[in-house]
Design an enzyme around this catalytic site. Sequence first.
Site, PDB file in Angstrom:
ATOM      1  N   ASP A   1     -11.468   3.361   3.920  1.00  0.00           N
ATOM      2  CA  ASP A   1     -11.853   1.943   3.882  1.00  0.00           C
ATOM      3  C   ASP A   1     -13.375   1.784   3.741  1.00  0.00           C
ATOM      4  O   ASP A   1     -13.849   0.707   3.377  1.00  0.00           O
ATOM      5  CB  ASP A   1     -11.454   1.259   5.197  1.00  0.00           C
TER       6      ASP A   1
ATOM      7  N   LYS B   1       0.834  -1.213   0.000  1.00  0.00           N
ATOM      8  CA  LYS B   1       0.000   0.000   0.000  1.00  0.00           C
ATOM      9  C   LYS B   1       0.862   1.254   0.000  1.00  0.00           C
ATOM     10  O   LYS B   1       0.593   2.213  -0.734  1.00  0.00           O
ATOM     11  CB  LYS B   1      -0.922   0.028   1.239  1.00  0.00           C
TER      12      LYS B   1
ATOM     13  N   GLN C   1      -5.176  -1.155   9.756  1.00  0.00           N
ATOM     14  CA  GLN C   1      -5.132  -2.489   9.174  1.00  0.00           C
ATOM     15  C   GLN C   1      -5.822  -3.504  10.100  1.00  0.00           C
ATOM     16  O   GLN C   1      -5.545  -3.562  11.301  1.00  0.00           O
ATOM     17  CB  GLN C   1      -3.656  -2.871   8.950  1.00  0.00           C
TER      18      GLN C   1
HETATM   19  N1  LIG Z   1      -8.338  -1.837   7.117  1.00  0.00           N
HETATM   20  C1  LIG Z   1      -8.081  -2.758   6.188  1.00  0.00           C
HETATM   21  N2  LIG Z   1      -8.344  -2.491   4.898  1.00  0.00           N
HETATM   22  C2  LIG Z   1      -8.070  -3.417   3.931  1.00  0.00           C
HETATM   23  O1  LIG Z   1      -8.334  -3.168   2.731  1.00  0.00           O
HETATM   24  C3  LIG Z   1      -7.479  -4.655   4.318  1.00  0.00           C
HETATM   25  C4  LIG Z   1      -7.232  -4.874   5.662  1.00  0.00           C
HETATM   26  N3  LIG Z   1      -7.549  -3.928   6.588  1.00  0.00           N
HETATM   27  N4  LIG Z   1      -6.678  -6.046   6.081  1.00  0.00           N
HETATM   28  C5  LIG Z   1      -6.280  -7.077   5.141  1.00  0.00           C
HETATM   29  C6  LIG Z   1      -7.113  -7.026   3.899  1.00  0.00           C
HETATM   30  C7  LIG Z   1      -6.532  -7.767   2.715  1.00  0.00           C
HETATM   31  N5  LIG Z   1      -6.252  -6.758   1.720  1.00  0.00           N
HETATM   32  C8  LIG Z   1      -5.623  -7.022   0.516  1.00  0.00           C
HETATM   33  C9  LIG Z   1      -5.015  -6.052  -0.236  1.00  0.00           C
HETATM   34  C10 LIG Z   1      -4.331  -6.353  -1.392  1.00  0.00           C
HETATM   35  C11 LIG Z   1      -4.222  -7.649  -1.814  1.00  0.00           C
HETATM   36  C12 LIG Z   1      -3.432  -7.965  -3.024  1.00  0.00           C
HETATM   37  O2  LIG Z   1      -2.839  -7.105  -3.644  1.00  0.00           O
HETATM   38  N6  LIG Z   1      -3.361  -9.232  -3.434  1.00  0.00           N
HETATM   39  C13 LIG Z   1      -2.575  -9.665  -4.571  1.00  0.00           C
HETATM   40  C14 LIG Z   1      -1.336 -10.400  -4.107  1.00  0.00           C
HETATM   41  C15 LIG Z   1      -1.617 -11.453  -3.089  1.00  0.00           C
HETATM   42  C16 LIG Z   1      -0.354 -12.054  -2.447  1.00  0.00           C
HETATM   43  O3  LIG Z   1       0.560 -12.449  -3.194  1.00  0.00           O
HETATM   44  O4  LIG Z   1      -0.330 -12.137  -1.210  1.00  0.00           O
HETATM   45  C17 LIG Z   1      -3.421 -10.522  -5.495  1.00  0.00           C
HETATM   46  O5  LIG Z   1      -4.479 -11.009  -5.048  1.00  0.00           O
HETATM   47  O6  LIG Z   1      -3.044 -10.686  -6.625  1.00  0.00           O
HETATM   48  C18 LIG Z   1      -4.837  -8.633  -1.091  1.00  0.00           C
HETATM   49  C19 LIG Z   1      -5.542  -8.318   0.055  1.00  0.00           C
HETATM   50  C20 LIG Z   1      -6.629  -5.542   2.190  1.00  0.00           C
HETATM   51  N7  LIG Z   1      -7.160  -5.636   3.416  1.00  0.00           N
END
Ligand SMILES: Nc1nc(=O)c2c([nH]1)NC[C@@H]1CN(c3ccc(C(=O)N[C@@H](CCC(=O)O)C(=O)O)cc3)C=[N+]21
Length: 292
Positions: free
Chosen positions: A122, A55, A99
């Site tokens: 968010d 991020k 987070q």
């Molecule tokens: N307050 C809060 N807001 C969130 O938005 C939040 C959070 N907490 N806690 C955790 C989850 C999870 N999350 C992700 C973000 C990006 C990928 C992402 O970029 N994934 C890639 C790579 C996955 C990898 O290789 O680990 C993909 O799916 O291709 C995944 C999951 C945001 N979250």
Amino acid sequence: MTSATIIDGKAFAAGLRTRIATQVATFREATGRAPGLAVVLVGEDPASSVYVRSKGKATREAGMESLEYRLPADTDQATLLALVERLNADPAVDGILVQLPLPRQIDAQAVIQAIDPDKDVDGFHPVNAGRLATGVEGFVPCTPLGCLMLLKSIHPSLSGMNAVVVGRSNIVGKPMAQLLLGESCTVTVAHSRTRDLAEVVGRADIVVAAVGVPGLVKGAWIKPGASVIDVGINRTEAGLVGDVEFDVAATRAGAITPVPGGVGPMTIAVLLRNTLVSAGRRAGVAINEAAL
Ligand SMILES: Nc1nc(=O)c2c([nH]1)NC[C@@H]1CN(c3ccc(C(=O)N[C@@H](CCC(=O)O)C(=O)O)cc3)C=[N+]21
Ligand SMILES: [Mg+2]
């Protein structure tokens, strides 16, 4: 045999981030400052650390300011609430993200409710959930908004389609259902107590799977030609897998998102979008949302 269009969320997100960067530059010229996103991480959960790092990188690449706060795992609630209050009052901060998940000594709902709803990029604050449910301008949670953008890249109008959302979380399932209702879909929200999930999913023109159970949605359930959005990110011995049995589903669906490279990258791009929109609203600078 794959027949479905594989929806390239990674490429779509990269394009969105480029369009955001263009408008960030305009914002900086108009105001003399960059949009600011504060990200708070409590503890050292490895997956959370990875997300927070990506991020921060994406925020800087878009020309925004990333303010990162790393607190120890044993941080108490009062300390975290005091930081949120400080960020609420800081004019350089346009967006605040705490987070999740948080350590168990902290009441996550109390923290979410402490965030100024107008900095809640968010979209988790109950005020923003209420705004979404009633069609008032606010912030929409990043993952479901990213899913909607991918769906609209396939079907510019979703009107009248049968949409089935599997999962009823506050973060994905419920806001996803609200967004699809807003697009005039006929929406069904299925969950762990749903009877005959195969039959419910089989009626869907649009399936959004957000339950966190690897391969729960079987490929054979998918109606031929349906659009399938897989929100699941499950770490298994076989690597990262979604909530949909991808290989079989891809032989039946018209379009389907992969994991990884589907919804995940959109979540981060939409977070930047929401931060830019917040900065524009707070500074009274017009953001062209239609061009994003
Ligand atoms: N307050 C809060 N807001 C969130 O938005 C939040 C959070 N907490 N806690 C955790 C989850 C999870 N999350 C992700 C973000 C990006 C990928 C992402 O970029 N994934 C890639 C790579 C996955 C990898 O290789 O680990 C993909 O799916 O291709 C995944 C999951 C945001 N979250
Ligand atoms: Mg459930």
